[in-house]
Design a protein around this motif. Structure first.
Motif, PDB file in Angstrom:
ATOM      1  N   MET A   1      73.321  46.918  16.808  1.00 42.05           N
ATOM      2  CA  MET A   1      72.560  45.334  16.615  1.00 42.05           C
ATOM      3  C   MET A   1      71.143  45.540  16.991  1.00 42.05           C
ATOM      4  N   THR A   2      70.326  45.075  16.071  1.00 39.79           N
ATOM      5  CA  THR A   2      68.955  45.412  16.368  1.00 39.79           C
ATOM      6  C   THR A   2      68.677  44.130  17.286  1.00 39.79           C
ATOM      7  N   GLN A   3      67.421  44.248  17.774  1.00 41.70           N
ATOM      8  CA  GLN A   3      66.753  43.096  18.601  1.00 41.70           C
ATOM      9  C   GLN A   3      66.372  41.873  17.916  1.00 41.70           C
ATOM     10  N   HIS A   4      65.997  41.957  16.712  1.00 41.45           N
ATOM     11  CA  HIS A   4      65.962  40.913  15.786  1.00 41.45           C
ATOM     12  C   HIS A   4      67.222  40.050  15.689  1.00 41.45           C
ATOM     13  N   THR A   5      68.201  40.905  15.474  1.00 37.25           N
ATOM     14  CA  THR A   5      69.643  39.916  15.493  1.00 37.25           C
ATOM     15  C   THR A   5      69.946  39.233  16.754  1.00 37.25           C
ATOM     16  N   ASP A   6      69.622  40.057  17.637  1.00 33.13           N
ATOM     17  CA  ASP A   6      70.072  39.566  19.136  1.00 33.13           C
ATOM     18  C   ASP A   6      69.157  38.150  19.302  1.00 33.13           C
ATOM     19  N   PHE A   7      68.018  38.350  18.741  1.00 30.02           N
ATOM     20  CA  PHE A   7      67.034  36.916  18.659  1.00 30.02           C
ATOM     21  C   PHE A   7      67.806  35.713  17.944  1.00 30.02           C
ATOM     22  N   TYR A   8      68.131  36.142  16.884  1.00 29.47           N
ATOM     23  CA  TYR A   8      68.902  35.230  15.911  1.00 29.47           C
ATOM     24  C   TYR A   8      70.226  34.553  16.640  1.00 29.47           C
ATOM     25  N   THR A   9      70.834  35.554  17.238  1.00 27.90           N
ATOM     26  CA  THR A   9      72.144  35.068  17.966  1.00 27.90           C
ATOM     27  C   THR A   9      71.858  34.147  18.896  1.00 27.90           C
ATOM     28  N   ARG A  10      70.747  34.404  19.968  1.00 27.92           N
ATOM     29  CA  ARG A  10      70.422  33.678  20.968  1.00 27.92           C
ATOM     30  C   ARG A  10      69.960  32.195  20.598  1.00 27.92           C
ATOM     31  N   LEU A  11      69.007  32.468  19.514  1.00 29.32           N
ATOM     32  CA  LEU A  11      68.549  31.089  18.959  1.00 29.32           C
ATOM     33  C   LEU A  11      69.834  30.108  18.500  1.00 29.32           C
ATOM     34  N   ASP A  12      70.713  30.965  17.698  1.00 33.46           N
ATOM     35  CA  ASP A  12      71.762  30.106  17.584  1.00 33.46           C
ATOM     36  C   ASP A  12      72.644  29.275  18.572  1.00 33.46           C
ATOM     37  N   THR A  13      72.808  30.167  19.789  1.00 33.19           N
ATOM     38  CA  THR A  13      73.423  29.915  20.937  1.00 33.19           C
ATOM     39  C   THR A  13      72.652  28.451  21.624  1.00 33.19           C
ATOM     40  N   LEU A  14      71.332  28.822  21.604  1.00 36.00           N
ATOM     41  CA  LEU A  14      70.454  27.745  22.129  1.00 36.00           C
ATOM     42  C   LEU A  14      70.563  26.522  21.184  1.00 36.00           C
ATOM     43  N   GLN A  15      70.354  26.637  20.084  1.00 34.42           N
ATOM     44  CA  GLN A  15      70.638  25.396  19.102  1.00 34.42           C
ATOM     45  C   GLN A  15      71.900  24.616  19.239  1.00 34.42           C
ATOM     46  N   GLN A  16      73.188  25.367  19.602  1.00 36.00           N
ATOM     47  CA  GLN A  16      74.410  24.837  19.887  1.00 36.00           C
ATOM     48  C   GLN A  16      74.479  24.100  21.193  1.00 36.00           C
ATOM     49  N   ARG A  17      73.771  24.739  22.093  1.00 38.31           N
ATOM     50  CA  ARG A  17      73.666  23.960  23.343  1.00 38.31           C
ATOM     51  C   ARG A  17      72.666  22.717  23.395  1.00 38.31           C
TER      52      ARG A  17
END
Length: 148
Positions: A1-17
């Motif tokens: 997984m690229t760092q960019h993908t990790d950013f996207y995943t973490r942003l999605d998680t933040l949006q859900q929170r």
């Protein structure tokens, strides 16, 4: 997984929170005093878990970032202690004017917390953009070195 993908995943998680926080606040508006206290206790437990997780992650970052996160967590912990003290104080108050001023203060404090969250999101965006740029530049230099 690229760092960019990790950013996207973490942003999605933040949006859900954020969506969950919004739903919790909306539901809390119609709850009894006891239900609100239970909700606050659950939020406290979740914050404690997050702080523990952050402490584990801090061991993997440099001193500058560690100092920033340590201060942010200390501020959050102090804020939580203030919230609990305010709830206890409210339970002892019988004066409507004092209670109204306390509510005004709590609402202002909530607005400040939202301002801080907004700043944190902007800060995270800038940090991610910087990280993406830094990685692209490093990859460019590595490619150029490989071609020479």
């Amino acid at each position: 997984m690229t760092q960019h993908t990790d950013f996207y995943t973490r942003l999605d998680t933040l949006q859900q929170r954020v969506a969950a926080a919004k739903a919790a606040v909306q539901a809390a508006a119609a709850e009894s005093d006891e239900q609100l206290k239970q909700r606050i206790d659950r939020a406290q437990a979740h914050l404690d878990e997050s702080a523990q997780s952050a402490r584990q992650q801090l061991s993997q970052v440099d001193d500058s970032a560690r100092a920033k996160w340590t201060q942010l967590r200390a501020d959050a912990s102090a804020k939580l202690n203030d919230v609990k003290a305010n709830i206890e104080r409210r339970n002892r108050q019988m004066d409507a004017k004092v209670a109204a001023k306390d509510a005004d203060w709590a609402e202002a404090d909530s607005a400040e917390a939202l301002d801080f969250a907004d700043w944190a999101v902007e800060n995270a965006e800038l940090a991610m953009l910087d990280a993406i740029h830094a990685r692209a530049y490093a990859d460019k230099l590595a490619k150029a070195a490989g071609n020479s």
